[in-house]
Scaffold this motif. Structure first.
Motif, short mmCIF file in Angstrom:
data_model
loop_
_atom_site.label_atom_id
_atom_site.label_comp_id
_atom_site.label_asym_id
_atom_site.label_seq_id
_atom_site.Cartn_x
_atom_site.Cartn_y
_atom_site.Cartn_z
N VAL A 100 0.88 -1.17 0.00
CA VAL A 100 0.00 0.00 0.00
C VAL A 100 0.91 1.22 0.00
CG1 VAL A 100 -1.83 1.23 1.23
CG2 VAL A 100 -1.70 -1.27 1.35
N GLY A 101 0.63 2.15 -0.88
CA GLY A 101 1.45 3.37 -0.96
C GLY A 101 0.63 4.58 -0.57
N TYR A 102 1.02 5.24 0.50
CA TYR A 102 0.33 6.46 0.93
C TYR A 102 1.07 7.65 0.33
CZ TYR A 102 -2.05 3.31 4.07
OH TYR A 102 -2.80 2.28 4.56
N VAL A 103 0.33 8.40 -0.47
CA VAL A 103 0.98 9.48 -1.21
C VAL A 103 1.51 10.52 -0.24
CG1 VAL A 103 0.60 11.31 -2.93
CG2 VAL A 103 -0.48 9.07 -3.21
N LYS A 104 2.73 10.95 -0.50
CA LYS A 104 3.39 11.90 0.41
C LYS A 104 2.70 13.25 0.32
CE LYS A 104 7.88 9.66 0.05
NZ LYS A 104 9.21 9.65 -0.53
N GLU A 105 2.86 14.01 1.37
CA GLU A 105 2.32 15.37 1.40
C GLU A 105 3.06 16.21 0.36
OE1 GLU A 105 -0.13 15.28 5.12
OE2 GLU A 105 0.35 17.06 3.98
N GLY A 106 2.30 17.12 -0.25
CA GLY A 106 2.95 18.10 -1.12
C GLY A 106 3.16 17.65 -2.55
N ILE A 107 2.65 16.48 -2.90
CA ILE A 107 2.81 16.03 -4.28
C ILE A 107 1.86 16.86 -5.15
CG2 ILE A 107 2.54 14.08 -5.88
CD1 ILE A 107 4.92 13.82 -4.01
N VAL A 108 2.39 17.38 -6.22
CA VAL A 108 1.63 18.26 -7.11
C VAL A 108 0.48 17.49 -7.76
CG1 VAL A 108 1.83 19.62 -9.23
CG2 VAL A 108 3.65 19.69 -7.51
N ASP A 109 -0.63 18.21 -7.92
CA ASP A 109 -1.78 17.60 -8.60
C ASP A 109 -1.39 17.11 -9.99
OD1 ASP A 109 -4.62 19.63 -7.48
OD2 ASP A 109 -3.47 18.01 -6.55
N GLY A 110 -1.90 15.95 -10.33
CA GLY A 110 -1.65 15.43 -11.67
C GLY A 110 -0.46 14.49 -11.75
N ILE A 111 0.40 14.53 -10.72
CA ILE A 111 1.54 13.60 -10.72
C ILE A 111 1.03 12.16 -10.53
CG2 ILE A 111 3.58 12.89 -9.42
CD1 ILE A 111 4.14 15.35 -11.03
N ILE A 112 0.09 12.03 -9.61
CA ILE A 112 -0.49 10.71 -9.34
C ILE A 112 -1.80 10.60 -10.14
CG2 ILE A 112 -1.44 9.18 -7.57
CD1 ILE A 112 1.48 9.70 -7.11
N ALA A 113 -1.95 9.51 -10.88
CA ALA A 113 -3.16 9.32 -11.69
C ALA A 113 -4.39 9.36 -10.81
CB ALA A 113 -3.09 7.96 -12.41
N GLY A 114 -5.37 10.19 -11.21
CA GLY A 114 -6.60 10.31 -10.45
C GLY A 114 -6.43 11.07 -9.14
N ASN A 115 -5.22 11.58 -8.91
CA ASN A 115 -4.94 12.29 -7.64
C ASN A 115 -5.33 11.48 -6.42
OD1 ASN A 115 -3.75 14.60 -8.76
ND2 ASN A 115 -5.78 15.48 -9.20
N ASN A 116 -5.18 10.17 -6.54
CA ASN A 116 -5.50 9.31 -5.39
C ASN A 116 -4.52 9.55 -4.26
OD1 ASN A 116 -7.70 7.97 -6.60
ND2 ASN A 116 -6.32 6.59 -7.69
N SER A 117 -5.03 9.39 -3.07
CA SER A 117 -4.17 9.57 -1.91
C SER A 117 -3.55 8.27 -1.44
CB SER A 117 -4.95 10.22 -0.77
OG SER A 117 -6.10 9.43 -0.50
N VAL A 118 -4.13 7.17 -1.89
CA VAL A 118 -3.58 5.86 -1.53
C VAL A 118 -3.52 5.01 -2.80
CG1 VAL A 118 -3.76 3.85 -0.02
CG2 VAL A 118 -4.75 6.03 0.69
N LEU A 119 -2.39 4.38 -2.98
CA LEU A 119 -2.21 3.52 -4.15
C LEU A 119 -1.96 2.09 -3.67
CD1 LEU A 119 0.18 5.80 -6.23
CD2 LEU A 119 -2.29 5.60 -6.45
N PHE A 120 -2.23 1.16 -4.56
CA PHE A 120 -2.08 -0.25 -4.19
C PHE A 120 -1.33 -1.00 -5.27
CE2 PHE A 120 -5.00 0.10 -0.69
CZ PHE A 120 -5.87 1.12 -1.07
N GLY A 121 -0.64 -2.05 -4.86
CA GLY A 121 -0.04 -2.97 -5.81
C GLY A 121 0.92 -2.29 -6.78
N GLU A 122 0.73 -2.59 -8.05
CA GLU A 122 1.63 -2.08 -9.09
C GLU A 122 1.63 -0.56 -9.13
OE1 GLU A 122 3.12 -5.74 -10.60
OE2 GLU A 122 3.75 -3.67 -10.82
N ASP A 123 0.48 0.05 -8.93
CA ASP A 123 0.41 1.51 -8.94
C ASP A 123 1.31 2.10 -7.86
OD1 ASP A 123 -3.14 1.75 -9.79
OD2 ASP A 123 -1.34 1.58 -11.04
N ALA A 124 1.30 1.48 -6.70
CA ALA A 124 2.14 1.97 -5.60
C ALA A 124 3.62 1.81 -5.96
CB ALA A 124 1.83 1.20 -4.31
N LEU A 125 3.96 0.68 -6.55
CA LEU A 125 5.37 0.44 -6.91
C LEU A 125 5.84 1.38 -8.02
CD1 LEU A 125 5.41 -3.47 -6.78
CD2 LEU A 125 6.41 -1.90 -5.13
N LYS A 126 4.93 1.66 -8.94
CA LYS A 126 5.32 2.57 -10.05
C LYS A 126 5.58 3.96 -9.54
CE LYS A 126 2.57 0.37 -13.54
NZ LYS A 126 1.24 0.41 -14.11
#
Lengths: 138, 382
Positions: B66-92
């Motif tokens: 499980v990847g918890y997106v760090k504070e301060g990440i600019v909008d659009g860097i993470i697909a869907g601006n999700n705050s939590v990623l899982f599996g391959e998305d977290a690793l990428k």
């Protein structure tokens, strides 16, 4: 009327082929000729001729070959059926559940067998819970 | 050089912005879906299908992270601006998340992250959120009640009903070829086999002899893929100080080159360190790391063989099957078989589960889900 000398020779040739199947060796021709000789000694003019002998040899070869093929196909199936119908093996220190689940005979193990296995698991868990509860009592 | 940051707990408690993954109130369930869930330390496998159907509607392998997106990440860097990623998305998105592995050695180590992971699994199985979900979840052999309760707590409010079943037994069930049952010469692995499931956190061995395995029929060793990674990493750091290789990279090297048996040299591997290409000779390090696994597994293997009844053991020795990621270690079947032969065991035959090794536990879990009786499913009560 049954041709007894011919029947006897057929039987002797068949046995020679069966013995050869179990324990192959190279002297078959001598065995067949010896068999014919014995029958001719016993039955005289009524005994089959040498031409008859080789015809009988070929016929009995075909019979034994076919019987071997059928036995090869059937024996594993028969032993698998016997195994499935045999009582379940007793295991020392068997689980405290009922007798182990045996697969159904001769067809796919039905899904209910998996359910029985799950029931065995749940029984074990219930027993462990009961024992843990008893051990905590004063 | 980036290394994986693992926090003891997530920095914040963001609400996952993926589709809601809660169990719908009971009266509103549109249908029942059955799930076979191999909850692995490193990778989880999920198979799902509608109740009453033999079709598999979903088959997915998800890295158990499980990847918890760090504070301060600019909008659009993470697909869907999700705050939590899982599996391959977290690793990428390793650079932008705090990565957490919910499980350690096969059991839940981070409950909050595990619950998020379960929610994600539910959303993958049932995006609408309206189905009743019944999941058979694989657990390590001889997992204690606390470990089981942790899984139940994670599933509470997410799955409607669950059944927890040991993984090596599920592997045997999954490995069974239902189409060949009853055919001459086909030995049902559920009737007489010994399964060795080598995962990331644990190596589980299990006697499967036609009844549900008891505690005495199962041995779980907390030494498996992750432990090999650790040894290999230490060896590489000793041989090549400051190599900067991440644990993930070391795992990749292990998965590609690992072997057991006599040392194989040279195994030259090209890696990028500090932006520059280097060639490292890894033969000895790989062999030393993986052979440790054999030293751990072998005593457990012979212990279980000794527990089999004398009238079943000869056939059992012909049916020793290795599955899990560890089955991919080159030579593992040959080495174990040779050790058994050298120790005098009668005609042992150690086989590999084959290319589908990743799915057998989940396949077995889905079979169990389809077969379970109504009263065997466990409700989750708060």
């Amino acid at each position: 009327m049954l041709d007894l000398p011919r029947a006897e020779l057929s039987r002797r040739c068949r046995q020679i082929w069966i013995d050869h199947e179990r324990n192959p060796h190279g002297s078959l021709e001598n065995d067949f000729v010896s068999a014919l000789g014995e029958i001719q000694t016993r039955h005289g003019d009524a005994a089959p001729s040498e031409d008859d002998l080789w015809e009988i040899v070929r016929t009995e070869y075909d019979r034994v070959a076919q019987a071997s093929a059928v036995a090869e196909l059937l024996l594993p199936r028969i032993s698998s059926l016997l195994q499935e119908r045999a009582p379940s093996p007793i295991k020392h220190g068997s689980p405290h559940t009922e007798a182990p689940v045996t697969p159904s005979g001769g067809s796919r193990a039905p899904i209910s067998n998996i359910a029985d296995l799950i029931e065995g698991m749940l029984d074990q868990q219930r027993d462990e819970t009961r024992r843990a509860g008893n051990s905590h009592r004063p | 050089m980036t290394t994986t940051a693992v926090l003891e707990k997530p920095a914040a408690q963001p609400t996952p912005t993926t589709a809601p993954a809660q169990a719908a109130p009971r009266g509103q369930k549109s249908k029942t879906m059955l799930v076979g869930f191999d909850l692995g330390t490193n990778k989880s496998c999920i198979l799902a299908g509608n109740a009453g159907s033999n079709d598999i509607g979903l088959s997915k392998i998800i890295p158990s992270v499980v990847g918890y997106v760090k504070e301060g990440i600019v909008d659009g860097i993470i697909a869907g601006n999700n705050s939590v990623l899982f599996g391959e998305d977290a690793l990428k998105n390793l650079l932008h998340v705090d990565l957490l592995a919910p499980l350690k050695e096969g059991i839940i180590a981070h409950p909050d992250a595990a619950k998020d992971f379960f929610r994600h699994v539910r959303s993958v199985v049932d995006p609408s959120g309206t189905s009743e979900i019944r999941a058979v979840v694989g657990i390590p052999a001889n997992a204690g009640e606390p470990a089981r309760e942790d899984i139940r707590q994670c599933a509470l409010g997410i799955f409607d009903r669950i059944l927890l079943i040991p993984e090596p037994f599920l592997a045997a069930l999954g490995f069974r070829d239902d189409a060949r049952l009853g055919q001459p010469g086909y030995v049902d692995p559920v009737t007489n086999s010994l399964f060795i499931d080598i995962g990331g956190g644990t190596s589980d061995l299990c006697l499967v002899q036609g009844y549900f395995p008891t505690r005495e029929d199962q041995i779980s060793i907390p030494f498996a893929g992750d432990a090999i990674d650790e040894i290999l990493h230490a060896e590489l750091n000793r041989m090549y100080p400051n190599n900067g290789l991440s644990r993930l990279k070391v795992r990749e090297l292990k998965e590609q080159y690992s072997y057991v048996g006599p040392v194989r040299k040279p195994i030259d591997v090209r890696v990028i360190i500090g932006g520059k290409a280097h060639t490292l000779e890894l033969g000895e390090a790989l062999g030393r790391a993986a052979n440790t696994l054999i030293d751990k597994i072998y005593p457990a293997l012979t212990t279980l063989i000794s527990r089999a009844s004398s009238d079943s053991v000869v056939a059992l020795l012909q049916n020793i099957i290795i599955t899990g990621g560890g089955s991919q270690i080159k030579g593992i079947d040959t080495v174990l078989q040779k050790r058994l032969t050298d120790d005098g065991y009668e005609s042992p035959k150690v086989k590999l589960a084959g290319q589908d090794y990743k799915r057998y536990v989940a396949v077995g879990a889905l079979k169990a889900a389809r077969a379970a009786r109504e009263n065997q499913w466990q409700y989750l009560l708060s």
